[in-house]
Design an enzyme around this catalytic site. Structure first.
Site, PDB file in Angstrom:
ATOM      1  N   ASP A  11       0.868  -1.020   0.203  1.00  0.00           N
ATOM      2  CA  ASP A  11      -0.189   0.478  -0.143  1.00  0.00           C
ATOM      3  C   ASP A  11       0.853   1.480  -0.383  1.00  0.00           C
ATOM      4  OD1 ASP A  11      -2.175   1.427   0.546  1.00  0.00           O
ATOM      5  OD2 ASP A  11      -2.562   1.272   2.403  1.00  0.00           O
TER       6      ASP A  11
ATOM      7  N   TRP B   3       2.518   7.669  -2.032  1.00  0.00           N
ATOM      8  CA  TRP B   3       4.388   8.103  -2.476  1.00  0.00           C
ATOM      9  C   TRP B   3       4.540   9.927  -3.919  1.00  0.00           C
ATOM     10  CZ3 TRP B   3       7.897   7.654  -6.433  1.00  0.00           C
ATOM     11  CH2 TRP B   3       9.522   7.916  -5.883  1.00  0.00           C
TER      12      TRP B   3
ATOM     13  N   ASN C 131      -9.957  -3.269  -7.573  1.00  0.00           N
ATOM     14  CA  ASN C 131      -8.962  -1.660  -8.048  1.00  0.00           C
ATOM     15  C   ASN C 131      -9.338  -1.841  -9.882  1.00  0.00           C
ATOM     16  OD1 ASN C 131      -5.703  -3.267  -6.993  1.00  0.00           O
ATOM     17  ND2 ASN C 131      -7.412  -1.912  -5.820  1.00  0.00           N
TER      18      ASN C 131
HETATM   19  C1  FPP Z   1      -1.831   0.400  -3.534  1.00  0.00           C
HETATM   20  O1  FPP Z   1      -1.174   1.088  -3.648  1.00  0.00           O
HETATM   21  C2  FPP Z   1      -0.983  -0.601  -4.839  1.00  0.00           C
HETATM   22  C3  FPP Z   1      -1.974  -1.410  -6.010  1.00  0.00           C
HETATM   23  C4  FPP Z   1      -3.075  -0.980  -6.263  1.00  0.00           C
HETATM   24  C5  FPP Z   1      -0.848  -1.902  -6.610  1.00  0.00           C
HETATM   25  C6  FPP Z   1       0.307  -2.826  -6.822  1.00  0.00           C
HETATM   26  C7  FPP Z   1       1.153  -2.871  -6.908  1.00  0.00           C
HETATM   27  C8  FPP Z   1       2.356  -2.568  -7.378  1.00  0.00           C
HETATM   28  C9  FPP Z   1       3.096  -2.657  -5.650  1.00  0.00           C
HETATM   29  C10 FPP Z   1       3.112  -2.684  -8.660  1.00  0.00           C
HETATM   30  C11 FPP Z   1       3.293  -3.425  -9.358  1.00  0.00           C
HETATM   31  C12 FPP Z   1       3.143  -4.905  -9.405  1.00  0.00           C
HETATM   32  C13 FPP Z   1       3.796  -6.257  -9.397  1.00  0.00           C
HETATM   33  C14 FPP Z   1       3.796  -7.436  -9.073  1.00  0.00           C
HETATM   34  C15 FPP Z   1       5.439  -5.520 -10.184  1.00  0.00           C
HETATM   35  P1  FPP Z   1      -2.086   2.894  -3.707  1.00  0.00           P
HETATM   36  O2  FPP Z   1      -2.125   2.365  -5.200  1.00  0.00           O
HETATM   37  O3  FPP Z   1      -3.265   2.541  -3.243  1.00  0.00           O
HETATM   38  O4  FPP Z   1      -1.687   3.380  -2.962  1.00  0.00           O
HETATM   39  P2  FPP Z   1      -2.340   4.572  -2.032  1.00  0.00           P
HETATM   40  O5  FPP Z   1      -3.311   3.433  -1.220  1.00  0.00           O
HETATM   41  O6  FPP Z   1      -1.307   5.586  -1.614  1.00  0.00           O
HETATM   42  O7  FPP Z   1      -3.304   5.274  -2.918  1.00  0.00           O
END
Ligand code: FPP
Length: 245
Positions: A22, A27, A70
């Site tokens: 998360d 970031w 998502n």
């Molecule tokens: C949460 O951060 C993350 C995701 C929904 C996607 C996870 C993906 C990755 C870590 C990158 C790619 C993965 C692989 C396996 C190559 P968020 O966008 O919800 O962050 P926020 O809560 O700060 O908005």
């Protein structure tokens, strides 16, 4: 031994670590950048943590890479994440092979675009004979969906007369999950300081320890991961029983 040098007790390493990655968006936004950049940097963290699990000899690492919820994100972000996944699966293959990592996935993967399915199938078959850490990507994954899908599978078998409904027990339901052979989750780690399970592995994590860490996922380091494992190793796990003294 690597684990001991990392400050961890080798005999008490978890068999199955699950991570909710998360904070990518925060970031990037905190730097005045678009959210995409956070996901891109988040992929670097995935590489670092997966390699660390391989070095530690942790048998299974499940990463919440894309949840069923998502899909509701803006189409441009979903597209970006799918491209990133496809790129990651292709570019990380040599590292996976080098580290004896086997790739697996769970979720309603048939909902993913063709380019991701192609790279997924390719990486799965190329790493199928590896015997080290299993990197399991949860893709288009929702814990409740997984249980629904398992129930449908069992109901179908019962309707065909292949399963006696009165014989269904926990083992039967486990056998219908996306990865039936996977051990229960020992520890769920979540970055960005959040304390929610968010529909991640509810069946498998029924007795898991939960560890949150304040670092946003792109900033989450190997040292942070080790500190989460150390916290896990300090917990007393009772599984509903009384403490043993
Ligand atoms: C949460 O951060 C993350 C995701 C929904 C996607 C996870 C993906 C990755 C870590 C990158 C790619 C993965 C692989 C396996 C190559 P968020 O966008 O919800 O962050 P926020 O809560 O700060 O908005």
């Amino acid at each position: 031994m690597y684990a001991r040098a990392a400050g961890l007790e080798p005999a008490r390493l978890p068999r199955h670590v699950a991570v909710i990655m998360d904070g990518n968006g925060r970031w990037a936004l905190g730097r005045g950048w678009e959210r995409f950049n956070g996901h891109r940097r988040g992929a670097d963290t995935v590489r670092a943590i997966t390699t660390e699990c391989a070095k530690l000899g942790i048998p299974r690492l499940t990463l919440y890479a894309f949840s069923s919820e998502n899909w509701t994100r803006p189409a441009s972000e979903v597209e970006f994440l799918m491209d990133l996944l496809a790129d990651f699966l292709r570019s990380e293959l040599p590292t996976m092979l080098e580290n004896n990592i086997r790739l697996e996935s769970i979720g309603r993967v048939d909902e993913l675009p063709e380019r991701v399915l192609f790279e997924l199938a390719n990486a799965r078959s190329a790493t199928a004979a590896n015997t080290g850490t299993i990197l399991c990507l949860a893709l288009s994954y929702g814990g409740r969906d997984e249980i629904v899908d398992a129930c449908r599978k069992l109901a179908d078998q019962a309707a065909r007369g292949a399963l006696d409904p009165t014989s269904i027990d926990r083992t039967t339901l486990q056998s219908a999950l996306y990865a039936p052979q996977a051990a229960d989750v020992d520890v769920v780690i979540r970055s960005a300081g959040e304390r929610r399970l968010s529909n991640f592995l509810p069946w498998q994590a029924a007795y898991a320890e939960y560890v949150d860490h304040p670092a946003l996922w792109p900033d989450f380091t190997v040292a942070d991961f080790r500190s989460c494992l150390l916290e896990y190793q300090g917990r007393e796990r009772r599984f509903g029983a009384v403490p043993t003294r």
